[in-house]
Design an enzyme around this catalytic site. Structure first.
Site, PDB file in Angstrom:
ATOM      1  N   CYS A 175      -7.673   3.899  17.162  1.00 54.72           N
ATOM      2  CA  CYS A 175      -6.776   3.550  18.255  1.00 54.72           C
ATOM      3  C   CYS A 175      -5.475   4.314  18.055  1.00 54.72           C
ATOM      4  O   CYS A 175      -4.979   4.436  16.940  1.00 54.72           O
ATOM      5  CB  CYS A 175      -6.447   2.067  18.357  1.00 54.72           C
ATOM      6  SG  CYS A 175      -7.869   1.036  18.688  1.00 54.72           S
ATOM      7  N   TRP A 207     -10.443   2.609  20.275  1.00 57.55           N
ATOM      8  CA  TRP A 207     -11.732   2.674  19.578  1.00 57.55           C
ATOM      9  C   TRP A 207     -12.114   1.217  19.384  1.00 57.55           C
ATOM     10  O   TRP A 207     -11.531   0.502  18.575  1.00 57.55           O
ATOM     11  CB  TRP A 207     -11.580   3.385  18.235  1.00 57.55           C
ATOM     12  CG  TRP A 207     -12.887   3.621  17.538  1.00 57.55           C
ATOM     13  CD1 TRP A 207     -13.723   4.690  17.702  1.00 57.55           C
ATOM     14  CD2 TRP A 207     -13.513   2.765  16.573  1.00 57.55           C
ATOM     15  NE1 TRP A 207     -14.832   4.546  16.901  1.00 57.55           N
ATOM     16  CE2 TRP A 207     -14.732   3.375  16.202  1.00 57.55           C
ATOM     17  CE3 TRP A 207     -13.183   1.543  15.996  1.00 57.55           C
ATOM     18  CZ2 TRP A 207     -15.613   2.815  15.276  1.00 57.55           C
ATOM     19  CZ3 TRP A 207     -14.043   0.970  15.072  1.00 57.55           C
ATOM     20  CH2 TRP A 207     -15.245   1.622  14.721  1.00 57.55           C
ATOM     21  N   ASN A 209      -2.932  -1.498  17.352  1.00 57.85           N
ATOM     22  CA  ASN A 209      -3.923  -0.792  16.541  1.00 57.85           C
ATOM     23  C   ASN A 209      -4.113  -1.621  15.273  1.00 57.85           C
ATOM     24  O   ASN A 209      -3.149  -1.911  14.577  1.00 57.85           O
ATOM     25  CB  ASN A 209      -3.394   0.611  16.197  1.00 57.85           C
ATOM     26  CG  ASN A 209      -4.273   1.325  15.179  1.00 57.85           C
ATOM     27  OD1 ASN A 209      -5.454   1.053  15.072  1.00 57.85           O
ATOM     28  ND2 ASN A 209      -3.679   2.241  14.432  1.00 57.85           N
ATOM     29  N   GLY A 210      -5.358  -2.019  15.010  1.00 61.96           N
ATOM     30  CA  GLY A 210      -5.628  -2.835  13.831  1.00 61.96           C
ATOM     31  C   GLY A 210      -6.593  -3.946  14.191  1.00 61.96           C
ATOM     32  O   GLY A 210      -7.229  -3.906  15.248  1.00 61.96           O
ATOM     33  N   GLU A 241     -22.624  17.074   2.496  1.00 60.10           N
ATOM     34  CA  GLU A 241     -21.645  17.384   3.545  1.00 60.10           C
ATOM     35  C   GLU A 241     -22.333  18.073   4.735  1.00 60.10           C
ATOM     36  O   GLU A 241     -22.018  17.789   5.897  1.00 60.10           O
ATOM     37  CB  GLU A 241     -20.532  18.265   2.947  1.00 60.10           C
ATOM     38  CG  GLU A 241     -19.485  18.769   3.930  1.00 60.10           C
ATOM     39  CD  GLU A 241     -18.723  17.672   4.666  1.00 60.10           C
ATOM     40  OE1 GLU A 241     -18.852  16.493   4.321  1.00 60.10           O
ATOM     41  OE2 GLU A 241     -18.022  18.009   5.630  1.00 60.10           O
ATOM     42  N   LYS A 295     -22.262  16.657   8.513  1.00 59.87           N
ATOM     43  CA  LYS A 295     -21.765  17.457   9.652  1.00 59.87           C
ATOM     44  C   LYS A 295     -22.777  17.471  10.777  1.00 59.87           C
ATOM     45  O   LYS A 295     -22.452  17.253  11.928  1.00 59.87           O
ATOM     46  CB  LYS A 295     -21.498  18.899   9.248  1.00 59.87           C
ATOM     47  CG  LYS A 295     -20.217  19.368   8.656  1.00 59.87           C
ATOM     48  CD  LYS A 295     -18.911  19.051   9.265  1.00 59.87           C
ATOM     49  CE  LYS A 295     -18.499  17.626   9.134  1.00 59.87           C
ATOM     50  NZ  LYS A 295     -17.619  17.254   8.081  1.00 59.87           N
ATOM     51  N   HIS A 297     -39.119  12.803  -5.802  1.00 66.14           N
ATOM     52  CA  HIS A 297     -39.078  11.357  -6.065  1.00 66.14           C
ATOM     53  C   HIS A 297     -39.121  10.547  -4.768  1.00 66.14           C
ATOM     54  O   HIS A 297     -38.781   9.360  -4.777  1.00 66.14           O
ATOM     55  CB  HIS A 297     -37.816  11.015  -6.868  1.00 66.14           C
ATOM     56  CG  HIS A 297     -37.767  11.707  -8.203  1.00 66.14           C
ATOM     57  ND1 HIS A 297     -38.652  11.414  -9.219  1.00 66.14           N
ATOM     58  CD2 HIS A 297     -36.981  12.710  -8.667  1.00 66.14           C
ATOM     59  CE1 HIS A 297     -38.389  12.185 -10.271  1.00 66.14           C
ATOM     60  NE2 HIS A 297     -37.382  12.987  -9.950  1.00 66.14           N
ATOM     61  N   LYS A 303     -11.271   9.903  14.471  1.00 66.07           N
ATOM     62  CA  LYS A 303     -10.834  10.773  13.373  1.00 66.07           C
ATOM     63  C   LYS A 303     -10.329   9.981  12.177  1.00 66.07           C
ATOM     64  O   LYS A 303     -10.632  10.278  11.045  1.00 66.07           O
ATOM     65  CB  LYS A 303      -9.727  11.702  13.907  1.00 66.07           C
ATOM     66  CG  LYS A 303      -9.165  12.659  12.872  1.00 66.07           C
ATOM     67  CD  LYS A 303     -10.153  13.730  12.554  1.00 66.07           C
ATOM     68  CE  LYS A 303      -9.641  14.743  11.560  1.00 66.07           C
ATOM     69  NZ  LYS A 303     -10.763  15.500  10.969  1.00 66.07           N
TER      70      LYS A 303
HETATM   71  C1  AGP Z   1     -15.779  13.848   8.438  1.00 63.19           C
HETATM   72  O1  AGP Z   1     -16.353  14.809   9.222  1.00 63.19           O
HETATM   73  C2  AGP Z   1     -15.713  12.516   9.003  1.00 63.19           C
HETATM   74  N1  AGP Z   1     -15.188  12.469  10.293  1.00 63.19           N
HETATM   75  C3  AGP Z   1     -15.293  11.402   8.071  1.00 63.19           C
HETATM   76  O2  AGP Z   1     -16.344  11.245   7.178  1.00 63.19           O
HETATM   77  C4  AGP Z   1     -13.970  11.502   7.270  1.00 63.19           C
HETATM   78  O3  AGP Z   1     -14.068  12.523   6.324  1.00 63.19           O
HETATM   79  C5  AGP Z   1     -13.687  10.146   6.605  1.00 63.19           C
HETATM   80  O4  AGP Z   1     -13.514   9.189   7.600  1.00 63.19           O
HETATM   81  C6  AGP Z   1     -12.502  10.182   5.689  1.00 63.19           C
HETATM   82  O5  AGP Z   1     -11.334  10.509   6.362  1.00 63.19           O
HETATM   83  P1  AGP Z   1     -10.021  10.890   5.587  1.00 63.19           P
HETATM   84  O6  AGP Z   1     -10.263  12.149   4.872  1.00 63.19           O
HETATM   85  O7  AGP Z   1      -8.984  11.024   6.654  1.00 63.19           O
HETATM   86  O8  AGP Z   1      -9.729   9.760   4.650  1.00 63.19           O
END
Ligand code: AGP
Length: 608
Positions: A2, A74, A100-101, A481, A485, A504, A603
Site C-alpha cells: 500500500c 494491496w 498502510n499496515g 533466484e 524470477k 533425490h 514491491k
Molecule cells: C524479488 O523479485 C521479489 N519481488 C521479492 O522476493 C523481494 O526480493 C522480497 O520481498 C524482499 O524484498 P526486500 O529486498 O525489499 O527486503
C-alpha cells in the site's frame, strides 16, 4: 505494501496525489483513491478498482481543493473493489484517512463502535481508524488521531484530514513507513520518497509512535504523549530521472540493463589496490571487533535471501568465517539463540520488508549486533540497524528484483575480502579478487549485448508449463533466484534445486514438457553438473545450459546453450543470474504479462 500520500499547498491536490500515487504504484496496485476538499467544509472521495490510470479517468483535472490524501492498495482485509479502496471516512463524512499496515484488533474495535452507533460500509480493517477519529474528534484532529491510534494494535502508517480543519493533515506511524516532504509553502506525507521527489528533496523520516501535524508552511512532530520531537531534515540523494523508464519499455528491462553501472557504483571508493582490501565505512566496527567475529548470520526474504546465500558462501570460502543465510520470517519466531561474536546482516532492497525488519528487532532485543545491507537510504532497516552498507544500486521500481541482487552480492564480495584480509588472505590473492571484481561490469555488458539469442530461446520455451533451475555450490542460490524470477513475472511454475538433489526426488518430474535450465560454470563442480545434465537427457528432458563460451562438451549435450564469459569461479553468480533475468523477462513478454506489476505481488512487503 500500500502506498499513501498527503498534500497541502497551492497546487491542485488531486493532480499532486495522482502523480504521487503513480510513483507509489509499485507498492500495491489493486485499487486506489483520493480525497480532497472540493469546497469549503466538503470532502470529496473518488475511488477505483484497478490501476491508478482507472482512478485518473474518474478525476476531473479541474477538481479544486487545497489539501488531500491518496492511497494505492494491496488488499489484506476485504476483496478488491471500489468500496474497499481507500480513503475511508467516518459516518458524518468529515474525517478521511488512508492507511498502510494491519490493524490486528479491528474486529473488537468495530464491534464496540457499531454498538455505539457507527455504521461501517467496507470490509477493511482500516475503516475503524476513521470511525475512532470521528468518535474522539472535538475540534482538534491531532488529539483525535492520538486518542484513536493509542487504542489500535498492529501496524500503521496513516494520513488523516478533516473537513473542519482546512489545509491540515495529520500523519502517524507505527511499523509502516511515513516520510514528510518539506517544500516551498507546501508539505507532503508519503510512504516513501519516490512519491514526492518531483517536488522536494528535503525530508524528515518519522519513527514509530510519532505523529506529525502539517500545514502548507509548518510541521510539528510529537510523540503520543504530546512531547515535541526535534527531527533532522535529510536530503534525498536520488534524482527524479532515475525513477523514469528513460526509453525502456518497462522498469525491469531498464533495471536489468543498469546492472553494470550499479555494480560500479557499489564498488566505487570501496576497493583499495594499495592495501588489497575493501573499505566499508558504515559497519561501525573497529578492526579488533571485525577480527573477533566468529560467525556470520544473514537474514532476508525472497531475492535478498538468495543474495544472502551467495554472501554466506563467500564469507565461508573467502574469509573462512562460518556463515549461514536464513529466512527472516523463520528466524523471528524460532526464539533464536544469539551466540557470542556472531555478526548478523539484514539484507533488504527496500529496507522495509516486515519479515526482515521484525526479525532484526527480535535479534537486537536479544543483544545481537545487526548490520543492514539496504538500497533505500533512510529506510527503516537502514535507520534501525546497528550500522551497515548501502548497495547504491539506485531506485528499483520493478516488482521483480534484478539489479538489487547483483548489487547485494557485490557488497558481500567486498565484505568477504575485507574480513579475509584481516585474517589469512595474502596481498596477492586480495589483489586478484579486486581485479576479478573490477572486470565484472564489462562481462555483464557482453551478456546484455547477446540478449537477442536469449529472447529467441524465451520465445521457444515460454509455453512450457514447468521448469527446473539447477546449479551447485555458489550458483545454487542463483538457480533458486532464476526460478523465483520466472514464476513471479511469467507465472510459469518453476523450481530451483541443487543439481545434485534432483536424484533425490525432482528427477521424477522430468519429461519432454519440463525443461531444465542447468548452470554450468567452469568450476570444480563442473563435471558433476554435467553428469546431472546427462541424467536429465537420458530421461528425455529438454536442457538449456548456461555455460562458458566455447564449452563444446556442454553444447553437445544440451538442447540449447546460453554462453557467458569466463571468470574466476567465485564470480559466476554475477554472470549466471543475468541470462536467467533476461530469459524470465522475455518469457513474460511472450506471455503478455504485466512485467513490472505482476499479479498478487507488491514491491515492498510491509505486512507479515
Ligand atoms: C524479488 O523479485 C521479489 N519481488 C521479492 O522476493 C523481494 O526480493 C522480497 O520481498 C524482499 O524484498 P526486500 O529486498 O525489499 O527486503
Amino acid at each position: 505494501m500500500c502506498g499513501i500520500i498527503g498534500y497541502c499547498g497551492p497546487k491542485k491536490p488531486a493532480q499532486v496525489l495522482i502523480e504521487g500515487l503513480k510513483r507509489l504504484e509499485y507498492r500495491g496496485y489493486d485499487s486506489s483513491g483520493i480525497c480532497v476538499n472540493e469546497s469549503a467544509n466538503q470532502l470529496c472521495i473518488i475511488k477505483s478498482k484497478g490501476k491508478i490510470k482507472e482512478l485518473q479517468k474518474k478525476v476531473s483535472p479541474q477538481l479544486a481543493g487545497t489539501y488531500g490524501i491518496g492511497h494505492t492498495r494491496w488488499a489484506t482485509h476485504g476483496v478488491v473493489n471500489d468500496n474497499n479502496a481507500h480513503p475511508h471516512k467516518g459516518c458524518n463524512g468529515k474525517v478521511a484517512i488512508v492507511h498502510n499496515g494491519i490493524i490486528e484488533n479491528y474486529e473488537k474495535l468495530r464491534e464496540v463502535l457499531t454498538e455505539e452507533g457507527h455504521v461501517f460500509t467496507t470490509e477493511t480493517d482500516s475503516e475503524v481508524i476513521a470511525h475512532l477519529i470521528e468518535k474522539y474528534y472535538t475540534g482538534d484532529l491531532e488529539r483525535a488521531v492520538k486518542d484513536a491510534v493509542s487504542l489500535v494494535k498492529g501496524t500503521y502508517g496513516i494520513v488523516c484530514m478533516h473537513a473542519d480543519e482546512p489545509d491540515r493533515l495529520i500523519g502517524a506511524r507505527n511499523g509502516s513507513p511515513l516520510v514528510l516532504g518539506i517544500g516551498q509553502n507546501e508539505m507532503f506525507l508519503a510512504s516513501d520518497v519516490t512519491a514526492i521527489i518531483a517536488h522536494t528533496k528535503q525530508v524528515v523520516y518519522l519513527e514509530d509512535r510519532e505523529v506529525v501535524n502539517i500545514t502548507p508552511t509548518s510541521y510539528v512532530t510529537t510523540d503520543l504523549n504530546d512531547q515535541q520531537i526535534e527531527k533532522d531534515i535529510e536530503q534525498i540523494t536520488w534524482e527524479l530521472q532515475e525513477m523514469e523508464k528513460n526509453g525502456y519499455s518497462c522498469f525491469m528491462e531498464k533495471e536489468i540493463h543498469e546492472q553494470p553501472e550499479a555494480i560500479k557504483r557499489g564498488i566505487t571508493g570501496r576497493l583499495s589496490l594499495e592495501e588489497a582490501t575493501a573499505k566499508l565505512g558504515g559497519l561501525n566496527l573497529t578492526t579488533k571487533e571485525l577480527i573477533q567475529i566468529e560467525r556470520v548470520k544473514i537474514i532476508a526474504a525472497g531475492t535478498s535471501f538468495h543474495a544472502g546465500m551467495v554472501g554466506a558462501y563467500l564469507l565461508e570460502s573467502v574469509a573462512r568465517i562460518p556463515a549461514i543465510a536464513e529466512l527472516a520470517s523463520e528466524v523471528r519466531y524460532r526464539n533464536p539463540i544469539i551466540e557470542k561474536n556472531t555478526l548478523y546482516f539484514a539484507v533488504s532492497q527496500s529496507g522495509e520488508t516486515a519479515d526482515t525488519l521484525y526479525a532484526m528487532k527480535e535479534l537486537q532485543r536479544k543483544g545481537a549486533t545487526v548490520l543492514g545491507v539496504c538500497n533505500v537510504v533512510g529506510s527503516t532497516i537502514a535507520r534501525e540497524s546497528d550500522g551497515g552498507v548501502y548497495i547504491h544500486s539506485g531506485p528499483e521500481i520493478a516488482v521483480a528484483s534484478t539489479k538489487a541482487f547483483t548489487s547485494q552480492i557485490t557488497v558481500f564480495y567486498l565484505l568477504s575480502l575485507l574480513l579475509a584480509r584481516l585474517r589469512d588472505m595474502s596481498f596477492e590473492n586480495g589483489t586478484k579478487i579486486i581485479n576479478d571484481m573490477n572486470s565484472i561490469p564489462a562481462k555483464i555488458d557482453k551478456i546484455l549485448a547477446g540478449k537477442n539469442k536469449i529472447m529467441e530461446l524465451a520465445k521457444k520455451y515460454a509455453h512450457y508449463p514447468d521448469f527446473l533451475f539447477l546449479g551447485r555450490g555458489i550458483n545454487y542460490p542463483v538457480a533458486l533466484e532464476g526460478a523465483l524470477k520466472l514464476k513471479e513475472i511469467s507465472y510459469i511454475h518453476a523450481e530451483g534445486y541443487s543439481a545434485a538433489e534432483i536424484k533425490h526426488g525432482p528427477i521424477a518430474l522430468i519429461n519432454p514438457d519440463t525443461p531444465s535450465i542447468f548452470l554450468i560454470p567452469n568450476d570444480s563442480l563442473r563435471e558433476k553438473v554435467i553428469s546431472n545434465m546427462k541424467e536429465v537427457k537420458a530421461r528425455k528432458g529438454k536442457v538449456i545450459a548456461v555455460a562458458v563460451e566455447g564449452d563444446k562438451e556442454v553444447s553437445d549435450i544440451a538442447d540449447d546453450i546460453i554462453e557467458i564469459p569466463e571468470t574466476h569461479e567465485l564470480f559466476y553468480p554475477f554472470l549466471m543470474v543475468l541470462p536467467l533475468q533476461i530469459f524470465s523477462y522475455y518469457c513474460a513478454l511472450e506471455l503478455n504479462r504485466d512485467v513490472d506489476q505482476p499479479r498478487n505481488l507488491a514491491k515492498s512487503v510491509t505486512v507479515e
